[in-house]
Design a protein around this motif. Structure first.
Motif, short mmCIF file in Angstrom:
data_model
loop_
_atom_site.label_atom_id
_atom_site.label_comp_id
_atom_site.label_asym_id
_atom_site.label_seq_id
_atom_site.Cartn_x
_atom_site.Cartn_y
_atom_site.Cartn_z
N ARG A 185 55.01 94.01 66.98
CA ARG A 185 54.06 94.45 65.96
C ARG A 185 53.36 95.76 66.33
O ARG A 185 52.40 96.16 65.68
N GLY A 186 53.87 96.42 67.36
CA GLY A 186 53.42 97.77 67.65
C GLY A 186 52.21 97.90 68.54
O GLY A 186 51.62 98.98 68.64
N HIS A 187 51.84 96.83 69.25
CA HIS A 187 50.67 96.89 70.11
C HIS A 187 51.04 97.38 71.51
O HIS A 187 52.20 97.26 71.95
N ASP A 188 50.06 97.91 72.21
CA ASP A 188 50.23 98.38 73.58
C ASP A 188 49.80 97.26 74.52
O ASP A 188 48.67 96.77 74.43
N VAL A 189 50.69 96.83 75.41
CA VAL A 189 50.42 95.66 76.24
C VAL A 189 50.49 96.01 77.73
O VAL A 189 51.46 96.62 78.20
N LEU A 190 49.46 95.61 78.44
CA LEU A 190 49.45 95.65 79.89
C LEU A 190 49.60 94.20 80.35
O LEU A 190 48.71 93.38 80.15
N ALA A 191 50.75 93.86 80.92
CA ALA A 191 51.01 92.50 81.40
C ALA A 191 50.59 92.41 82.86
O ALA A 191 51.06 93.19 83.70
N VAL A 192 49.71 91.46 83.15
CA VAL A 192 49.20 91.29 84.50
C VAL A 192 49.79 90.00 85.07
O VAL A 192 49.52 88.90 84.57
N VAL A 193 50.63 90.14 86.09
CA VAL A 193 51.34 88.99 86.66
C VAL A 193 51.26 89.05 88.18
O VAL A 193 51.10 90.14 88.77
N ARG A 194 51.36 87.90 88.81
CA ARG A 194 51.32 87.89 90.27
C ARG A 194 52.53 88.58 90.87
O ARG A 194 52.42 89.30 91.87
N ASP A 195 53.70 88.37 90.26
CA ASP A 195 54.94 88.96 90.77
C ASP A 195 55.61 89.74 89.64
O ASP A 195 56.30 89.16 88.80
N PRO A 196 55.42 91.06 89.58
CA PRO A 196 56.00 91.86 88.49
C PRO A 196 57.50 91.74 88.37
O PRO A 196 58.05 91.93 87.28
N SER A 197 58.20 91.38 89.45
CA SER A 197 59.66 91.28 89.38
C SER A 197 60.10 90.12 88.49
O SER A 197 61.25 90.09 88.03
N ARG A 198 59.20 89.17 88.21
CA ARG A 198 59.56 88.03 87.37
C ARG A 198 59.59 88.39 85.88
O ARG A 198 60.16 87.65 85.08
N LEU A 199 58.97 89.49 85.53
CA LEU A 199 58.92 89.88 84.12
C LEU A 199 59.98 90.95 83.88
O LEU A 199 59.85 92.09 84.31
#
Length: 220
Positions: free
Chosen positions: A24-38
């Motif tokens: 839907r065109g939003h800007d997302v900052l995903a905060v995760v413990r292990d970035p390699s999982r995303l």
């Protein structure tokens, strides 16, 4: 376009909220413990390492965002994980947002809650239903404790969105019903929502906030 910080983006619900927000065109900052999982890749997505249980991580992620979304749980069927995560994460989120300043100075908080406190047709909360496994009851109460804490908070703009009794992968129909305190039950007698349509409702609330300072639920 909303600037969203999303905790729990690798989970069953969080991953659907991530996809819906990006679509839907939003800007997302995903905060995760292990970035390699995303493994999701998108021009409007940035992935950073962080811990929702640390107010400093919340502060860093929330700065400059419009909305902070928490879709963290505690693991499937693991009561101890939910007890160690649901309310402590909520307290850390509030502490991090408070550090950005009072009221409108900080982003809004949209937190995924549980169905346990919702009122059933007999007037009792779902977690008092007969036949519930004790582990499930404990998980429900863990998320109920998080909601109870948020209801003491008046200096952070928060909303809790709770699913129906049954929530799982399914189809995106973009249709749902909403309520405040009552468990939504369909004509078939079941209380359910797909994770895809739950994500639709969550992003709808991001785009047009209708439930400030309260909990609402969605279902078919």
């Amino acid at each position: 376009m909303a600037r969203i910080a999303l905790f729990g983006a690798t989970g069953m619900i969080g991953s659907r909220i991530l996809g819906e927000a990006l679509d839907r065109g939003h800007d997302v900052l995903a905060v995760v413990r292990d970035p390699s999982r995303l493994t999701t890749s998108h021009p409007s997505l940035r992935v950073v390492a962080g811990d929702v249980l640390e107010p400093s991580s919340v502060l860093a992620a929330a700065d400059g965002r419009d909305v902070v979304v928490s879709a963290v749980g505690g693991g499937h069927g693991d009561a101890a994980g939910h007890l160690a995560t649901a309310e402590p994460a909520t307290r850390a989120l509030v502490a991090g947002l408070r550090a950005l300043g009072p009221g409108a100075a900080a982003p809004r908080l949209l937190s995924v809650g549980g169905a346990g406190p919702l009122r059933t047709s007999d007037g009792k909360p779902l977690w008092d239903s007969e036949g519930l496994p004790e582990t499930l009851r404990q998980i429900m109460h863990a998320h109920g404790d998080a909601l109870a804490y948020l209801r003491t908070v008046s200096d952070v703009r928060w909303t809790v969105i709770s699913p129906s009794a049954l929530v799982g992968p399914g189809s995106r129909t973009a249709t749902y019903r909403s309520a405040l305190d009552d468990l939504i039950v369909g004509e078939d007698g079941k209380s359910r929502i797909s994770t895809e349509d739950f994500a639709v409702a969550a992003v709808d609330e991001i785009e047009q906030p209708r439930h400030p300072g309260t909990r609402f639920t969605v279902g078919y």
